[in-house]
Design a protein around this motif. Structure first.
Motif, mmCIF file in Angstrom:
data_model
loop_
_atom_site.group_PDB
_atom_site.id
_atom_site.type_symbol
_atom_site.label_atom_id
_atom_site.label_comp_id
_atom_site.label_asym_id
_atom_site.label_seq_id
_atom_site.Cartn_x
_atom_site.Cartn_y
_atom_site.Cartn_z
ATOM 1 N N HIS A 120 3.594 7.855 2.002
ATOM 2 C CA HIS A 120 2.541 8.261 1.076
ATOM 3 C C HIS A 120 1.797 7.008 0.616
ATOM 4 N N LEU A 121 0.572 6.893 1.062
ATOM 5 C CA LEU A 121 -0.271 5.742 0.750
ATOM 6 C C LEU A 121 -1.335 6.187 -0.244
ATOM 7 N N ASN A 122 -2.212 5.312 -0.612
ATOM 8 C CA ASN A 122 -3.312 5.686 -1.500
ATOM 9 C C ASN A 122 -4.327 6.535 -0.748
ATOM 10 N N GLY A 123 -4.287 7.861 -0.987
ATOM 11 C CA GLY A 123 -5.279 8.740 -0.383
ATOM 12 C C GLY A 123 -4.971 9.220 1.019
ATOM 13 N N ARG A 124 -3.853 8.826 1.598
ATOM 14 C CA ARG A 124 -3.531 9.310 2.943
ATOM 15 C C ARG A 124 -2.033 9.313 3.181
ATOM 16 N N LYS A 125 -1.621 10.037 4.221
ATOM 17 C CA LYS A 125 -0.214 10.128 4.600
ATOM 18 C C LYS A 125 -0.067 9.810 6.090
ATOM 19 N N ASN A 156 2.728 7.108 -11.940
ATOM 20 C CA ASN A 156 1.545 7.695 -12.585
ATOM 21 C C ASN A 156 1.741 9.210 -12.708
ATOM 22 N N ASN A 203 3.199 3.892 -1.613
ATOM 23 C CA ASN A 203 3.627 4.376 -2.929
ATOM 24 C C ASN A 203 5.079 4.846 -2.887
ATOM 25 N N THR A 257 6.037 3.868 -13.041
ATOM 26 C CA THR A 257 5.447 3.753 -14.384
ATOM 27 C C THR A 257 6.350 4.310 -15.476
ATOM 28 N N ASN A 283 8.349 2.578 -3.925
ATOM 29 C CA ASN A 283 7.888 1.208 -4.134
ATOM 30 C C ASN A 283 8.084 0.919 -5.627
ATOM 31 N N ASP A 315 0.812 -1.220 0.000
ATOM 32 C CA ASP A 315 0.000 0.000 0.000
ATOM 33 C C ASP A 315 0.845 1.271 0.000
ATOM 34 N N LYS A 353 5.236 0.483 -8.119
ATOM 35 C CA LYS A 353 4.389 1.638 -8.450
ATOM 36 C C LYS A 353 4.992 2.488 -9.568
#
Length: 223
Positions: free
Chosen positions: A155-160, A204, A143, A194, A189, A141, A192
């Motif tokens: 830094h996670l998906n949608g939260r810190k 991304n 990033n 790209t 990570n 989870d 993640k």
């Protein structure tokens, strides 16, 4: 994407495995060698996920070479001799392919990579202290992780989540198969990532700077 090497003293055997790899989008060939000795340099420069390794070779037997490679690198033995099967599995080989190797049997072997990787990573987590709270974070989870003075920010998906620790100490605890230091202030990570645009690593829409001292390592390990 799993990074692969082929080591086999028979050219036809190498060519066959190369043709199989081209059919699969989750495997990437980073070298095809006639002798294990020729592959040592690549193993020092890059993190290789799996080696398709012949056993009976003139310079060095595959079973001997398998004991010399990094622990995180998986081995799939390839040989014309069934007598080596027990020895191969004793060395914790991912699989053992008997020549002539069919594509169906090859596919069964490499699919174990996906299963092994998924089961291991999904089950792994770290416990992070933030203030008076403890957070259980799955590694998959995350990033990227950013240094902020005496703190690090996950830094996670949608939260810190901010934690009082150094990036250097954290780097030692994270699995190198999944995380890579790319800057004095950033760990990413690798799953993640790209792309690479100039000196920026892309996750991304997110751009992470890559410092000069890490640039060659980033290119060799991720691209």
């Amino acid at each position: 994407m799993f990074k692969c090497l082929i080591i086999d003293d028979e050219e036809l055997a190498r060519t066959l495995i190369e043709s199989y790899l081209k059919k699969l989008d989750f495997l990437e060939l980073h070298g095809s060698y006639e002798s294990p000795l020729d592959a040592i340099g690549t193993l020092k420069e890059k993190t290789i996920d799996v080696i398709f390794l012949d056993i009976q070779m003139p310079d060095l037997k595959g079973t001997v070479f398998a004991k010399m490679i990094p622990a995180e690198t998986k081995v799939i033995f390839t040989t014309a001799y069934s007598d080596y099967a027990i020895q191969g599995f004793e060395l914790d080989a991912l699989d053992y392919l008997l020549k002539p190797i069919t594509f169906e049997r090859f596919l069964k072997a490499v699919n174990k990579l996906k299963i092994n990787n998924t089961d291991t990573v999904k089950s792994e987590y770290i416990t992070v202290k933030s203030g008076y709270d403890l957070h259980k974070i799955k590694l998959v989870d995350i990033n990227y992780i950013e240094s902020d003075s005496e703190y690090v920010v996950f830094h996670l998906n949608g939260r810190k989540i901010m934690s009082y620790q150094t990036l250097k100490s954290l780097e030692k605890t994270l699995p190198k198969t999944l995380f890579l230091r790319v800057h004095r202030s950033y760990i990413v990570n690798t799953e993640k990532v790209t792309g690479l645009k100039g000196r920026d690593l892309l996750l991304n829409e997110i751009s992470i700077p890559v410092s000069d001292s890490y640039y060659d390592t980033v290119k060799s390990k991720l691209f």
